[in-house]
Design a protein around this motif. Structure first.
Motif, short mmCIF file in Angstrom:
data_model
loop_
_atom_site.label_atom_id
_atom_site.label_comp_id
_atom_site.label_asym_id
_atom_site.label_seq_id
_atom_site.Cartn_x
_atom_site.Cartn_y
_atom_site.Cartn_z
N GLU A 192 0.73 -1.14 0.19
CA GLU A 192 0.08 0.22 -0.12
C GLU A 192 0.88 1.24 0.12
O GLU A 192 1.88 1.25 0.51
N VAL A 193 0.46 2.22 -0.81
CA VAL A 193 1.19 3.44 -0.91
C VAL A 193 0.20 4.58 -0.43
O VAL A 193 -0.87 4.62 -1.00
N ALA A 194 0.52 5.09 0.60
CA ALA A 194 -0.35 6.30 1.14
C ALA A 194 -0.76 7.34 0.09
O ALA A 194 0.20 7.69 -0.73
N PRO A 195 -1.83 7.94 0.02
CA PRO A 195 -2.23 8.66 -1.31
C PRO A 195 -1.18 10.06 -1.37
O PRO A 195 -0.77 10.58 -2.36
N GLU A 196 -0.66 10.67 -0.03
CA GLU A 196 0.22 11.72 -0.30
C GLU A 196 1.69 11.34 -0.58
O GLU A 196 2.44 12.14 -1.18
N LYS A 197 1.83 9.87 -0.80
CA LYS A 197 2.94 9.50 -1.31
C LYS A 197 3.22 8.85 -2.73
O LYS A 197 4.25 8.64 -3.26
N GLN A 198 2.07 9.03 -3.23
CA GLN A 198 1.72 8.63 -4.66
C GLN A 198 2.04 9.72 -5.70
O GLN A 198 1.83 10.78 -5.54
N SER A 202 5.52 5.31 -5.88
CA SER A 202 5.64 6.13 -4.72
C SER A 202 6.77 7.09 -4.59
O SER A 202 7.43 7.11 -5.72
N ASN A 228 -2.39 10.43 -6.03
CA ASN A 228 -3.78 10.13 -5.25
C ASN A 228 -4.84 9.19 -5.77
O ASN A 228 -5.96 9.73 -6.05
N VAL A 247 -4.69 3.02 -3.27
CA VAL A 247 -3.36 2.83 -2.44
C VAL A 247 -2.99 1.47 -2.65
O VAL A 247 -1.74 1.32 -2.13
#
Length: 184
Positions: free
Chosen positions: A40-46, A60, A103, A106
């Motif tokens: 999973e990649v958090a939205p703010e890290k995409q 990411s 974003n 995830v």
């Protein structure tokens, strides 16, 4: 030499043991896929990296892209890419067009490749493939691990040598943290 039959497939259909296109010593070669796993990649890290050749790459913020500087390849994280950067494709080179926050979903798929840890990827069947590097593992471990073992462990002398920078590639682990347990 046996000719490999190749085709572009979706990354979600990639399986361990398959071959994937990569670069080794300046030449395009095929290496084994060691592992394919969900992360999973958090939205703010995409990030969405777009290239002049039309290829797009969802990744990411800590998933490096292989940038070319003549004969030398080096890793650059998406937030540090510039429109002046040239990246390697399976058909030559292309430039960065833009890097945006993404974003989207995830759920990402990560790939570990034998030896080079680089692989070519594209967003669709028609696009040129762009050389990327997998050292991030989705930002979960940053390509490192930590393990704990007691000093009296029967394999202590073999485990401790893994941190020896003078060792061979077969006898060392570059990104390894460890804790030596000295009591109960």
């Amino acid at each position: 030499m046996k000719q490999l039959k190749t085709k572009k497939i979706k990354i979600k259909d990639l399986k361990a043991g398959m071959k994937i296109k990569t670069v080794k010593d300046g030449k395009i070669v095929f290496r084994d896929v060691i592992d394919v796993f969900n992360t999973e990649v958090a939205p703010e890290k995409q990030r969405l990296v777009e290239f002049e050749n039309g290829t797009k790459l969802e990744c990411s913020d800590n998933h490096p892209i292989m940038v070319s500087n003549g004969d030398v390849l080096f890793e650059v994280y998406p937030d540090n890419l510039s429109v002046k950067d040239s990246v390697v494709t399976d058909k030559g080179e292309t430039k960065i067009s833009s890097v945006k926050y993404n974003n989207t979903d995830v759920n990402y798929i990560d790939v570990t490749v034998e030896d080079t840890h680089t692989f070519f990827v594209a967003d669709n069947q028609e696009s040129d493939m762009v050389l990327t590097h997998n050292c991030s593992q989705g930002g979960i471990r940053n390509a490192s691990a930590t393990f704990h073992y007691p000093i009296w462990h029967k394999d202590f002398s073999e485990l401790i040598v893994l941190k020896n920078n003078q060792g061979t590639d077969e006898t060392r682990v570059r990104h390894l943290g460890f804790c030596i347990v000295t009591g109960n």
